[in-house]
Scaffold this motif. Structure first.
Motif, PDB file in Angstrom:
ATOM      1  N   UNK A 198       2.074   1.813  -3.399  1.00 14.38           N
ATOM      2  CA  UNK A 198       1.019   2.278  -4.302  1.00 14.38           C
ATOM      3  C   UNK A 198       0.713   3.754  -4.063  1.00 14.38           C
ATOM      4  N   UNK A 199       0.738   4.171  -2.810  1.00 17.75           N
ATOM      5  CA  UNK A 199       0.300   5.530  -2.497  1.00 17.75           C
ATOM      6  C   UNK A 199       1.426   6.556  -2.484  1.00 17.75           C
ATOM      7  N   UNK A 223     -16.289  -3.533 -13.161  1.00 24.96           N
ATOM      8  CA  UNK A 223     -15.047  -4.183 -13.547  1.00 24.96           C
ATOM      9  C   UNK A 223     -15.221  -5.707 -13.529  1.00 24.96           C
ATOM     10  N   UNK A 237     -16.853   3.842  -5.520  1.00 16.47           N
ATOM     11  CA  UNK A 237     -15.993   2.709  -5.845  1.00 16.47           C
ATOM     12  C   UNK A 237     -16.731   1.381  -5.906  1.00 16.47           C
ATOM     13  N   UNK A 265      -5.956  -3.511 -11.167  1.00 16.50           N
ATOM     14  CA  UNK A 265      -7.096  -3.951 -11.978  1.00 16.50           C
ATOM     15  C   UNK A 265      -7.234  -5.470 -11.916  1.00 16.50           C
ATOM     16  N   UNK A 321      -8.837  -0.581  -1.561  1.00 16.85           N
ATOM     17  CA  UNK A 321      -9.010   0.719  -2.216  1.00 16.85           C
ATOM     18  C   UNK A 321      -7.664   1.372  -2.505  1.00 16.85           C
ATOM     19  N   UNK A 322      -6.766   1.339  -1.506  1.00 20.09           N
ATOM     20  CA  UNK A 322      -5.470   2.009  -1.677  1.00 20.09           C
ATOM     21  C   UNK A 322      -4.668   1.345  -2.789  1.00 20.09           C
ATOM     22  N   UNK A 323      -4.696   0.014  -2.827  1.00 18.18           N
ATOM     23  CA  UNK A 323      -3.925  -0.688  -3.850  1.00 18.18           C
ATOM     24  C   UNK A 323      -4.520  -0.465  -5.238  1.00 18.18           C
ATOM     25  N   UNK A 324      -5.827  -0.203  -5.273  1.00 18.04           N
ATOM     26  CA  UNK A 324      -6.477  -0.015  -6.567  1.00 18.04           C
ATOM     27  C   UNK A 324      -6.321   1.415  -7.079  1.00 18.04           C
ATOM     28  N   UNK A 325      -6.060   2.343  -6.172  1.00 15.91           N
ATOM     29  CA  UNK A 325      -6.051   3.775  -6.528  1.00 15.91           C
ATOM     30  C   UNK A 325      -5.245   4.112  -7.789  1.00 15.91           C
ATOM     31  N   UNK A 326      -4.013   3.567  -7.960  1.00 12.80           N
ATOM     32  CA  UNK A 326      -3.256   3.951  -9.161  1.00 12.80           C
ATOM     33  C   UNK A 326      -3.997   3.658 -10.470  1.00 12.80           C
ATOM     34  N   UNK A 327      -4.877   2.643 -10.467  1.00  7.42           N
ATOM     35  CA  UNK A 327      -5.567   2.272 -11.706  1.00  7.42           C
ATOM     36  C   UNK A 327      -6.425   3.415 -12.234  1.00  7.42           C
ATOM     37  N   UNK A 381      -9.953  10.650  -8.927  1.00  2.00           N
ATOM     38  CA  UNK A 381      -9.682   9.873  -7.726  1.00  2.00           C
ATOM     39  C   UNK A 381     -10.830  10.035  -6.724  1.00  2.00           C
ATOM     40  N   UNK A 431     -13.879   8.218  -7.960  1.00  2.00           N
ATOM     41  CA  UNK A 431     -13.743   6.783  -7.712  1.00  2.00           C
ATOM     42  C   UNK A 431     -14.006   6.455  -6.244  1.00  2.00           C
ATOM     43  N   UNK A 484       0.830  -1.201   0.000  1.00  2.00           N
ATOM     44  CA  UNK A 484       0.000   0.000   0.000  1.00  2.00           C
ATOM     45  C   UNK A 484       0.865   1.252   0.000  1.00  2.00           C
TER      46      UNK A 484
END
Lengths: 273, 297
Positions: free
Chosen positions: A21-22, A266, A259, B171, B107-113, A252, A255, A18
């Motif tokens: 990713x962030x 998806x 979400x 994704x 959610x955090x891991x998906x954010x970049x998508x 963002x 989303x 995480x």
């Protein structure tokens, strides 16, 4: 393995992933508040010494960011509304209306999904040139007014609408358009939200086609403006990061707000490739 | 009203748009690729000549096309396994009963998508800046030499691959996670009673049950990764030394920078044929593997 150790390991790995990713996104936010030149120093600062909105002011006052933001909003909204209308109608027809060659036509559409959109781009450019739509909003919007993926998504969902409901309405003398508007559409609301957010995000983030069809800056969407800014102002990191925030933040937030619907779409969309 | 007519009225707007702005252009692209459509033809159609397969033939003798093709295959061959591997690993972590705060992590891991490629590519370009980038700073902290990530022909593509993995893994993670959740728990229950270890359960239950999901994810990702364009456009402009020039970037340059639309159409069609062939190859492998697995059982 010791269950406590396993729990520590799993949650630790998740935390690490995480963070990876962030981190770029958080850093973008942080640098966007730094004063010009501050981020080009060693050691690399993690947080702004004196947080400022100067970069944003510069972007909106002198780089035309407000205009690009409006362009993006306009183009993405128009694409969303128009393609939603045509995809809903077509998806419903494929799911519930009877006509000769229905399955074959649908199979053909799904088959066409293997063709990359870029193959069409060169003749599409010529077509729009003869139509006089190069360097206009319409040039960006028109080719996206329907999508095979959208039709597929609606069809999958609309198949769940009970036939008895439609038959009963027909027996009561309701016309097909009224049935569609008053009975079917309310039932399709969840998939409408899903498809709307999917389409909006895709249109907002789209790069290649707008890059081709928009030849002047006047109609630039945010990604185009940012790409051209990045080529001219490569050294102004703080300004670039502020531009990235303006581009990324709206989608963002959208989303985050919706979400559940997005992830649902998806999954429905990928049940069958 | 005639029910057939109603149906066609409902279909008309979508089919019209898809026909005029997709189907016809695709067919036209094939025609265009057989002509020498260029700047002169753009000015006056009388300058247009039919050249048969010459554009394709010339492509095969063009070093830049081969290097673009090689770069694209490099990106796909390394990027897709890394991408899907990351998706699988994070999905497995999220699916573990021991994981906490799952909605947050997901959610955090998906954010970049959902972020805009151009915007996050700008961030990455800055993070991998040789002098002031966060990455080289971190390397320096642990005593390693700085790397000229986007300026060194050997490192530019790996940097773009890392970017693509970061941007896209979420994704497939969601799709694989759904696949994992669809595996009946009693399979694991039975395996535990038989004394199967966790790695063996993964190998003999999880992976075989995930097969269809993984196949679909692989095909979609391969097709998507072949369409590499925005990342090199923003991060490297195809350089250094054309080490990140992709097939699609070549098409864009040929078509919209030099206005050789005939040549560019041949590039586009060649890419399409390659994607199609690779997809078929994957499906063939999957079917063969399935038969082999069925034979063993």
């Amino acid at each position: 393995m010791n269950p406590r150790l396993a729990r520590l390991l799993i949650n630790g790995l998740l935390l690490g992933a995480t963070a990876a990713a962030l981190l770029p996104l958080l850093w973008m936010l942080s640098v966007s508040f730094m004063t010009p030149g501050e981020a080009s120093a060693l050691p690399v600062p993690l947080l702004p010494a004196h947080a400022t909105l100067g970069n944003y002011r510069e972007l909106f006052a002198h780089a035309g960011m407000g205009r690009y933001l409006l362009n993006s909003l306009l183009v993405a909204s128009a694409i969303t509304v128009l393609s939603l209308a045509s995809n809903l109608m077509a998806g419903y027809a494929f799911a519930k209306l009877r006509f000769a060659g229905r399955e074959r036509l649908f199979q053909a559409l799904i088959g066409a999904l293997v063709i990359p959109a870029q193959v069409a781009m060169l003749p599409l450019f010529l077509l729009l040139k003869y139509l006089g739509l190069i360097d206009s909003y319409a040039g960006v919007i028109v080719p996206s007014m329907a999508s095979i993926f959208g039709i597929y998504l609606v069809r999958q969902y609309a198949r769940g609408v009970p036939d008895e409901l439609l038959e009963a309405a027909r027996i009561d003398g309701a016309g097909e358009w009224r049935i569609f508007g008053q009975i079917v559409l309310p039932l399709l609301k969840p998939i409408m939200v899903t498809l709307a957010i999917f389409t909006f995000l895709a249109a907002w983030n789209d790069f290649m086609w707008p890059l081709i069809v928009l030849t002047g800056q006047e109609h630039y969407t945010l990604p185009l403006a940012l790409a051209s800014l990045a080529r001219e102002h490569a050294q102004d990191s703080e300004l670039m990061m502020a531009g990235s925030v303006v581009t990324v933040l709206p989608v963002l937030l959208l989303f985050l707000a919706l979400q559940r619907h997005y992830l649902q779409g998806l999954l429905v969309g990928s049940v069958k490739g | 009203m005639n029910p057939h007519r109603t149906a066609w009225l409902f279909l008309a707007p979508a089919l019209l748009v898809l026909g005029v702005f997709f189907l016809v252009p695709v067919i036209a692209a094939l025609g265009l690729s057989l002509t020498d459509y260029d700047l002169y033809a753009l000015a006056n159609l009388h300058n247009l000549r039919f050249v048969g397969l010459h554009n394709y033939w010339a492509l095969l003798h063009r070093p830049l096309f081969w290097s673009a093709l090689g770069n694209t295959f490099y990106f796909v061959a390394v990027g897709v396994p890394l991408s899907i591997g990351t998706s699988l690993a994070t999905a497995l972590l999220l699916n573990s009963p021991l994981a906490r705060c799952k909605p947050f992590f997901r959610t955090a891991l998906f954010a970049p998508v959902v972020t805009t490629v151009v915007a996050v590519a700008v961030i990455w370009r800055y993070m991998f800046n040789t002098k002031y980038g966060l990455v080289n700073y971190a390397l320096g902290e642990i005593g390693l030499h700085p790397v000229d990530w986007l300026g060194d022909p050997h490192w530019a593509m790996p940097t773009i691959i890392a970017f693509a993995v970061w941007k896209n893994f979420g994704y497939n993670m969601i799709i694989i996670l759904a696949g994992l959740q669809a595996i009946p728990p009693d399979l694991y229950e039975a395996a535990r009673i038989d004394g199967a270890s966790a790695p063996r359960q993964f190998w003999h239950i999880t992976l075989p049950m995930l097969r269809p999901t993984m196949l679909m994810v692989t095909i979609l990702t391969v097709a998507g990764y072949f369409q590499l364009f925005a990342e090199p456009y923003v991060m490297t402009e195809g350089g250094p030394l054309q080490s990140t020039m992709s097939v699609l970037y070549l098409m864009y340059q040929d078509g919209f920078k030099w206005w050789n639309l005939g040549v560019a159409s041949a590039v586009a069609f060649t890419l399409f044929v390659i994607i199609f062939a690779v997809t078929m190859l994957l499906l063939w492998f999957a079917r063969r593997g399935e038969r082999a697995a069925g034979g063993r059982a």
